[in-house]
Design a protein around this motif. Structure first.
Motif, PDB file in Angstrom:
ATOM      1  N   UNK A  28       1.478   2.784  -6.435  1.00  0.00           N
ATOM      2  CA  UNK A  28       1.215   1.349  -6.327  1.00  0.00           C
ATOM      3  C   UNK A  28       1.710   0.593  -7.546  1.00  0.00           C
ATOM      4  N   UNK A  29       1.634   1.194  -8.739  1.00  0.00           N
ATOM      5  CA  UNK A  29       2.174   0.552  -9.942  1.00  0.00           C
ATOM      6  C   UNK A  29       3.681   0.365  -9.798  1.00  0.00           C
ATOM      7  N   UNK A  30       4.379   1.390  -9.335  1.00  0.00           N
ATOM      8  CA  UNK A  30       5.828   1.294  -9.153  1.00  0.00           C
ATOM      9  C   UNK A  30       6.185   0.279  -8.065  1.00  0.00           C
ATOM     10  N   UNK A  31       5.364   0.216  -7.035  1.00  0.00           N
ATOM     11  CA  UNK A  31       5.619  -0.741  -5.964  1.00  0.00           C
ATOM     12  C   UNK A  31       5.490  -2.179  -6.478  1.00  0.00           C
ATOM     13  N   UNK A  32       4.467  -2.442  -7.301  1.00  0.00           N
ATOM     14  CA  UNK A  32       4.308  -3.783  -7.892  1.00  0.00           C
ATOM     15  C   UNK A  32       5.466  -4.107  -8.833  1.00  0.00           C
ATOM     16  N   UNK A  33       5.887  -3.139  -9.629  1.00  0.00           N
ATOM     17  CA  UNK A  33       6.997  -3.368 -10.550  1.00  0.00           C
ATOM     18  C   UNK A  33       8.285  -3.654  -9.780  1.00  0.00           C
ATOM     19  N   UNK A  34       8.489  -2.957  -8.692  1.00  0.00           N
ATOM     20  CA  UNK A  34       9.684  -3.183  -7.869  1.00  0.00           C
ATOM     21  C   UNK A  34       9.669  -4.597  -7.286  1.00  0.00           C
TER      22      UNK A  34
END
Length: 91
Positions: free
Chosen positions: A36-42
């Motif tokens: 989820x952190x990577x998804x938000x950063x993307x």
């Protein structure tokens, strides 16, 4: 060969199972959080890219950016000139 035949108690078996379940759960939580952190950063990166692209399209005479849609893109870039080696064995 069961655990009891090797001299282990059922309590030790339960503790081992709980420890393994804790490790699996902890690693799973870490992986889900990282996803989820990577998804938000993307998504944040996508919004920045779209904002920059929109700004470049609204101001075509501005400084050249990193996108091929900029008006000055093809005229402002030249490939670097590399020095030709002098000496050594030439093939």
């Amino acid at each position: 060969m069961t655990y009891r035949s090797k001299g282990r108690h059922i309590v030790e078996l339960i503790i081992a199972i709980c420890f393994c379940a804790f490790l699996v759960g902890f690693i799973t939580i870490l992986c889900i959080g990282n996803y989820f952190r990577a998804k938000r950063a993307q998504e944040r990166q996508r919004q920045r890219r779209l904002a920059k692209l929109a700004a470049a399209n609204n101001n075509p005479n501005g400084p050249p950016g990193m996108y091929a849609t900029d008006a000055n893109y093809s005229a402002s870039y030249e490939a670097p000139q590399h020095a030709v080696p002098t000496g050594g064995v030439q093939a």
